[in-house]
Scaffold this active site. Structure first.
Site, PDB file in Angstrom:
ATOM      1  CD  GLU A 166      42.264  41.669  37.764  1.00  0.00           C
ATOM      2  OE1 GLU A 166      41.666  42.246  36.837  1.00  0.00           O
ATOM      3  OE2 GLU A 166      41.993  40.509  38.127  1.00  0.00           O
ATOM      4  CD  GLU A 271      41.040  37.021  42.712  1.00  0.00           C
ATOM      5  OE1 GLU A 271      40.695  36.599  41.580  1.00  0.00           O
ATOM      6  OE2 GLU A 271      41.083  38.230  43.004  1.00  0.00           O
TER       7      GLU A 271
END
Length: 359
Positions: A166, A271
């Protein structure tokens, strides 16, 4: 009388011959085979690529139903939290290997791959890092030591890593974080180089969310990856977190998967969960209609992913196992049912949707 004896003798002889032939015929008949043994379908056996889950180590240790399901259904495991910096490196000279080692040992015993998550992230940082005082060289040493100590500890045991997680903000810029502030924008490239030095055989991934929400962030991620490739930085794959929702447009999902695949790198849906209650409705209940919509979305994602070249399919990983274990209800304070198994670890329609995605 003599004639009667002859007749009886002939009858006896013929009867014996018939019995003998009947016995021989019975012996010649092939035995009826036992019905083939049936084995319950599992995702790890039914899918043509690895299918994994992010696992909660405490549940893996203490909840039998959770552990049994992980053993049965998955062949790739990601630690949900056990390898994040605040857990595994709580003090500068202290590493807490216990939970991560437990997962690695469990995976080895059950013939499962381990994907490490995550070496560098802007969150989950211990206070000794956020409060560290030092010049640029000291920060680089901290950064390198953190990465290489962890990767070296698991060398040959962890097949792959989310090296950086991220790093791109939603507007497509580099996300403000302590690593960017103290080391500079090249912290991303350095992280991959340091990880590769520690374990040249490990596959190294850049992992991020939001690929399916539009071209701005996705384009920035692709620019980052292409820059790393052009500079011969060892990046081997891209993780699409895919925390998505049941009403996400199929076109958005297809664009997310197919666009990153154009890099030629390995693609990991890393995820995956599919929220049913993105509007945070407190009174919402899990209905058959919503279950079917979720199932169809799982099917579409799996089908789209399965169409990628075989050498790019690193696998699909769901973020935990059962609905009660998901991060979503607690984080957003709402009811939700985002995973293929319910709170009792029973299969939902989403499970069949995953299987249907490869038919």
């Amino acid at each position: 009388m003599r004639r009667l004896r002859i007749i009886l003798a002939v009858v006896t002889l013929l009867t014996g011959l018939n019995c003998s032939k009947s016995d021989e015929a019975k012996k010649a008949e092939p035995p009826v085979p036992d019905p083939p043994a049936t084995e319950e379908t599992s995702l790890r056996k039914a899918l043509p690529f690895p299918f994994g889950a992010a696992v909660n180590i405490n549940l893996l240790k203490t909840r039998v139903a959770y552990r049994d399901l992980v053993v049965r259904e998955y062949n790739s495991l990601t630690p949900e939290n056990a390898m994040k910096a605040s857990v595994i490196h709580p003090q500068q000279n202290t590493y807490n290997w216990a939970d991560a080692d437990y997962l690695v040992d469990f995976a080895k015993q059950n013939n499962k791959r381990v994907h490490g998550h995550t070496l560098i992230w802007y969150k989950s940082l211990p206070s000794w890092i956020t409060e560290f005082q030092g010049d640029a060289a000291a920060w680089d040493n901290l950064f390198k030591t953190h990465i290489q100590t962890i990767v070296t500890h698991f060398k040959g045991k962890v097949a792959s890593w989310d090296v950086v997680n991220e790093a791109i903000a939603d507007d497509g810029t580099l996300r403000p974080c302590i690593w960017l502030e103290k080391i500079g924008p090249d912290y991303i490239a350095k992280a991959f180089q340091y990880a590769h030095e520690a374990d040249p055989d490990a596959l190294l991934f850049y992992n991020d969310y939001g690929h399916e929400y539009g071209p701005t962030k996705r384009g920035a991620i692709l620019d980052l990856i292409n820059d790393l490739k052009n500079r011969h930085i060892p990046v081997h794959g891209i993780g699409l977190q895919m925390h998505t929702r049941y009403n996400m447009a199929d076109n958005n999902l297809a664009n997310a998967i197919n666009t990153v695949a154009q890099t030629g790198l390995k693609i990991h849906i890393a995820e995956l969960d599919i929220a049913i209650n993105p509007d945070n409705l407190q009174a919402l209940t899990f209905s058959p209609a919503l279950a079917e919509q979720q199932s169809q979305k799982y099917k579409f994602i799996v089908k789209t992913y399965n169409a990628l070249p075989a050498n790019q399919k690193f696998g699909i990983t769901t973020w935990n196992v059962g609905d009660a274990d998901s991060w979503i209800p607690g984080t957003y304070n709402r009811p939700d049912w985002p995973l293929p198994f319910d709170g009792d670890y029973k299969k939902k329609p989403a499970y069949q949707g995953i299987l249907d995605g490869v038919k």
